[in-house]
Scaffold this active site. Sequence first.
Site, PDB file in Angstrom:
ATOM      1  CE1 TYR A   1     100.912  55.496  43.750  1.00  0.00           C
ATOM      2  CE2 TYR A   1     101.901  53.744  42.438  1.00  0.00           C
ATOM      3  CZ  TYR A   1     101.162  54.905  42.519  1.00  0.00           C
ATOM      4  OH  TYR A   1     100.648  55.470  41.375  1.00  0.00           O
TER       5      TYR A   1
ATOM      6  NE  ARG B   1     108.588  49.510  34.188  1.00  0.00           N
ATOM      7  CZ  ARG B   1     109.281  48.401  34.444  1.00  0.00           C
ATOM      8  NH1 ARG B   1     109.472  47.503  33.483  1.00  0.00           N
ATOM      9  NH2 ARG B   1     109.771  48.171  35.637  1.00  0.00           N
TER      10      ARG B   1
ATOM     11  CB  SER C   1      99.100  52.561  38.656  1.00  0.00           C
ATOM     12  OG  SER C   1     100.345  52.020  38.322  1.00  0.00           O
TER      13      SER C   1
ATOM     14  CE  LYS D   1      97.335  55.437  42.612  1.00  0.00           C
ATOM     15  NZ  LYS D   1      96.536  56.628  42.594  1.00  0.00           N
TER      16      LYS D   1
HETATM   17  P1  NAD Z   1     101.988  64.408  41.427  1.00  0.00           P
HETATM   18  O1  NAD Z   1     102.598  64.135  42.746  1.00  0.00           O
HETATM   19  O2  NAD Z   1     102.723  65.267  40.480  1.00  0.00           O
HETATM   20  O3  NAD Z   1     100.528  65.038  41.634  1.00  0.00           O
HETATM   21  C1  NAD Z   1      99.689  64.686  42.727  1.00  0.00           C
HETATM   22  C2  NAD Z   1      99.200  65.993  43.343  1.00  0.00           C
HETATM   23  O4  NAD Z   1      98.326  65.678  44.436  1.00  0.00           O
HETATM   24  C3  NAD Z   1     100.328  66.852  43.909  1.00  0.00           C
HETATM   25  O5  NAD Z   1     100.217  68.163  43.379  1.00  0.00           O
HETATM   26  C4  NAD Z   1     100.114  66.827  45.423  1.00  0.00           C
HETATM   27  O6  NAD Z   1     100.482  68.054  46.015  1.00  0.00           O
HETATM   28  C5  NAD Z   1      98.620  66.549  45.517  1.00  0.00           C
HETATM   29  N1  NAD Z   1      98.185  65.849  46.738  1.00  0.00           N
HETATM   30  C6  NAD Z   1      98.658  64.669  47.234  1.00  0.00           C
HETATM   31  N2  NAD Z   1      97.983  64.335  48.343  1.00  0.00           N
HETATM   32  C7  NAD Z   1      97.048  65.302  48.549  1.00  0.00           C
HETATM   33  C8  NAD Z   1      96.043  65.518  49.533  1.00  0.00           C
HETATM   34  N3  NAD Z   1      95.872  64.669  50.544  1.00  0.00           N
HETATM   35  N4  NAD Z   1      95.280  66.625  49.446  1.00  0.00           N
HETATM   36  C9  NAD Z   1      95.451  67.511  48.435  1.00  0.00           C
HETATM   37  N5  NAD Z   1      96.377  67.362  47.466  1.00  0.00           N
HETATM   38  C10 NAD Z   1      97.171  66.266  47.536  1.00  0.00           C
HETATM   39  O7  NAD Z   1     101.651  62.996  40.763  1.00  0.00           O
HETATM   40  P2  NAD Z   1     101.216  62.646  39.271  1.00  0.00           P
HETATM   41  O8  NAD Z   1     102.360  61.982  38.602  1.00  0.00           O
HETATM   42  O9  NAD Z   1     100.583  63.809  38.628  1.00  0.00           O
HETATM   43  O10 NAD Z   1     100.146  61.503  39.560  1.00  0.00           O
HETATM   44  C11 NAD Z   1      98.766  61.786  39.624  1.00  0.00           C
HETATM   45  C12 NAD Z   1      98.015  60.514  39.933  1.00  0.00           C
HETATM   46  O11 NAD Z   1      98.319  59.526  38.948  1.00  0.00           O
HETATM   47  C13 NAD Z   1      98.359  59.877  41.274  1.00  0.00           C
HETATM   48  O12 NAD Z   1      97.175  59.361  41.826  1.00  0.00           O
HETATM   49  C14 NAD Z   1      99.319  58.775  40.907  1.00  0.00           C
HETATM   50  O13 NAD Z   1      99.294  57.731  41.835  1.00  0.00           O
HETATM   51  C15 NAD Z   1      98.741  58.330  39.573  1.00  0.00           C
HETATM   52  N6  NAD Z   1      99.746  57.659  38.717  1.00  0.00           N
HETATM   53  C16 NAD Z   1     100.905  58.309  38.394  1.00  0.00           C
HETATM   54  C17 NAD Z   1     101.865  57.665  37.617  1.00  0.00           C
HETATM   55  C18 NAD Z   1     103.170  58.348  37.270  1.00  0.00           C
HETATM   56  O14 NAD Z   1     104.110  57.650  36.891  1.00  0.00           O
HETATM   57  N7  NAD Z   1     103.268  59.674  37.366  1.00  0.00           N
HETATM   58  C19 NAD Z   1     101.627  56.359  37.158  1.00  0.00           C
HETATM   59  C20 NAD Z   1     100.431  55.731  37.494  1.00  0.00           C
HETATM   60  C21 NAD Z   1      99.485  56.392  38.278  1.00  0.00           C
HETATM   61  N1  UFG Z   2     115.265  53.129  35.803  1.00  0.00           N
HETATM   62  C1  UFG Z   2     116.639  53.190  35.739  1.00  0.00           C
HETATM   63  N2  UFG Z   2     117.251  54.246  36.348  1.00  0.00           N
HETATM   64  C2  UFG Z   2     116.568  55.231  36.998  1.00  0.00           C
HETATM   65  C3  UFG Z   2     115.155  55.148  37.044  1.00  0.00           C
HETATM   66  C4  UFG Z   2     114.534  54.071  36.442  1.00  0.00           C
HETATM   67  O1  UFG Z   2     117.282  52.319  35.168  1.00  0.00           O
HETATM   68  O2  UFG Z   2     117.179  56.146  37.531  1.00  0.00           O
HETATM   69  C5  UFG Z   2     114.577  52.001  35.140  1.00  0.00           C
HETATM   70  C6  UFG Z   2     113.788  51.147  36.118  1.00  0.00           C
HETATM   71  O3  UFG Z   2     114.600  50.170  36.699  1.00  0.00           O
HETATM   72  C7  UFG Z   2     112.693  50.589  35.203  1.00  0.00           C
HETATM   73  C8  UFG Z   2     112.470  51.704  34.167  1.00  0.00           C
HETATM   74  O4  UFG Z   2     113.644  52.517  34.231  1.00  0.00           O
HETATM   75  O5  UFG Z   2     113.188  49.479  34.548  1.00  0.00           O
HETATM   76  C9  UFG Z   2     111.239  52.555  34.477  1.00  0.00           C
HETATM   77  O6  UFG Z   2     111.331  52.988  35.825  1.00  0.00           O
HETATM   78  P1  UFG Z   2     110.430  54.156  36.405  1.00  0.00           P
HETATM   79  O7  UFG Z   2     110.821  54.346  37.829  1.00  0.00           O
HETATM   80  O8  UFG Z   2     110.487  55.351  35.516  1.00  0.00           O
HETATM   81  O9  UFG Z   2     108.960  53.581  36.287  1.00  0.00           O
HETATM   82  P2  UFG Z   2     108.297  52.286  36.920  1.00  0.00           P
HETATM   83  O10 UFG Z   2     107.827  51.452  35.782  1.00  0.00           O
HETATM   84  O11 UFG Z   2     109.174  51.633  37.894  1.00  0.00           O
HETATM   85  O12 UFG Z   2     107.080  52.902  37.774  1.00  0.00           O
HETATM   86  C10 UFG Z   2     106.201  53.935  37.246  1.00  0.00           C
HETATM   87  C11 UFG Z   2     105.716  54.799  38.391  1.00  0.00           C
HETATM   88  C12 UFG Z   2     104.835  54.025  39.325  1.00  0.00           C
HETATM   89  C13 UFG Z   2     103.725  53.368  38.574  1.00  0.00           C
HETATM   90  C14 UFG Z   2     104.269  52.557  37.435  1.00  0.00           C
HETATM   91  C15 UFG Z   2     103.179  52.013  36.592  1.00  0.00           C
HETATM   92  O13 UFG Z   2     106.821  55.324  39.107  1.00  0.00           O
HETATM   93  O14 UFG Z   2     104.242  54.935  40.230  1.00  0.00           O
HETATM   94  O15 UFG Z   2     105.110  53.362  36.605  1.00  0.00           O
HETATM   95  O16 UFG Z   2     102.307  53.043  36.231  1.00  0.00           O
HETATM   96  F1  UFG Z   2     103.030  52.544  39.409  1.00  0.00           F
END
Ligand code: NAD
Ligand code: UFG
Length: 342
Positions: A150, A232, A125, A154
């Site tokens: 969290y 963002r 991330s 990472k």
């Molecule tokens: P998500 O929660 O939709 O998907 C993760 C999946 O992993 C889920 O289906 C959950 O059931 C499964 N899981 C979690 N722990 C497990 C375990 N111990 N054993 C088996 N299955 C397990 O999340 P996502 O948004 O698809 O994110 C995927 C990856 O990308 C994650 O590692 C997350 O940290 C990373 N990431 C996501 C974002 C974002 O904003 N979505 C940003 C940066 C990084």
């Molecule tokens: N925001 C609002 N209202 C909401 C939700 C978000 O104003 O209801 C704003 C936040 O304050 C921020 C922007 O929208 O300024 C984006 O917020 P998000 O929560 O959508 O995303 P973040 O950048 O905070 O975090 C996301 C993921 C993290 C990841 C990060 C970088 O949630 O897991 O991107 O990849 F680490």
Amino acid sequence: MKVLVTGGTGYIGSHTVIELQQAGYEVIIIDNLSNSNIEVLDGIHKITGQYPIFEKFDICNSQDCNNFFSKYKGITAVIHFAAYKAVGESVEKPLMYYYNNLVSLLNLLDKILSHNINYLVYSSSCTVYGQPESLPVAENAPVQEAKSPYGNTKQISEEIIKDTIHANKKISCISLRYFNPIGAHPNGFIGELPIGEPNNLVPYITQTAYGIREYLRVFGNNYNTHDGTCIRDYIDVVDLSKAHIAALQRMLVHKNINNFEVFNLGAGKGYSVMEVVQCFEKVTGIRLKYKILNRRPGDIERVYADPQKANARLNWKATTSLDNSLLSAWNWEKYYRKKLNC
Ligand code: NAD
Ligand code: UFG
């Protein structure tokens, strides 16, 4: 070629499974469904005409992992998505996050070594950069002290993988640092399924537009940005998924041996919260109710990627416009809500 996708029924995992199947890979998913729904497999089947192999268990369970790897031989590569991802929850329940995100990785690496699997793609991330000193942020920017457990999982995971590669010369990993993934598959059969109240901006917007939330809470409009709201780099989930195939192919084609590489996955352009709101209103014709609230603790003021390394070396580029990502997110919200009411 067999590819194991952990977390493959989750948001980014399910979109990546589709890209893998469409590129001709045989996909095996492990997911414990802690944050996803088994019906995602039907959505994947509707889009690709194929069901991936699916095994439901917790990767933190070493014995279940052993059983899995004894059952499925000949896996060439692993894409590791499975993790918990809610920043706020990780602050309240740090041990739950450290346990799940790190023990699952340790188990997986142990099995990767003992089953001679050489290629790993890891979900990292942009949170590892914190508030970068200069923007756009490139991969050589320093990793800053994590703002949440969290984020720390990472950073620690990247270190664990690096050390493992250092000690095991046949293994390679590409760690993909995602910026802000949004949107849904344009076919509309899969998308993001936040459980309970969404943390992220775009699902909160689509739920507000659908009438599930009364209004969007805009967290702060007194930041040092052109309209006072945070900036963002929003990356479409299908573009993001495609980068995983590119990363896999880079390792396979170049026979990448003993390498740890990181790539930023972003569009390279920053949008403020209010710009996202206005764009959503423009493409849907819906007037969104919102209120300006206090800043959300821990939010970074602005971050967007320099994606040139991924553009050049992965031959990958984000191409979907913010308009189209927000439209696909909205179409998915409507499709999913109608399905729930059926
Ligand atoms: P998500 O929660 O939709 O998907 C993760 C999946 O992993 C889920 O289906 C959950 O059931 C499964 N899981 C979690 N722990 C497990 C375990 N111990 N054993 C088996 N299955 C397990 O999340 P996502 O948004 O698809 O994110 C995927 C990856 O990308 C994650 O590692 C997350 O940290 C990373 N990431 C996501 C974002 C974002 O904003 N979505 C940003 C940066 C990084
Ligand atoms: N925001 C609002 N209202 C909401 C939700 C978000 O104003 O209801 C704003 C936040 O304050 C921020 C922007 O929208 O300024 C984006 O917020 P998000 O929560 O959508 O995303 P973040 O950048 O905070 O975090 C996301 C993921 C993290 C990841 C990060 C970088 O949630 O897991 O991107 O990849 F680490």
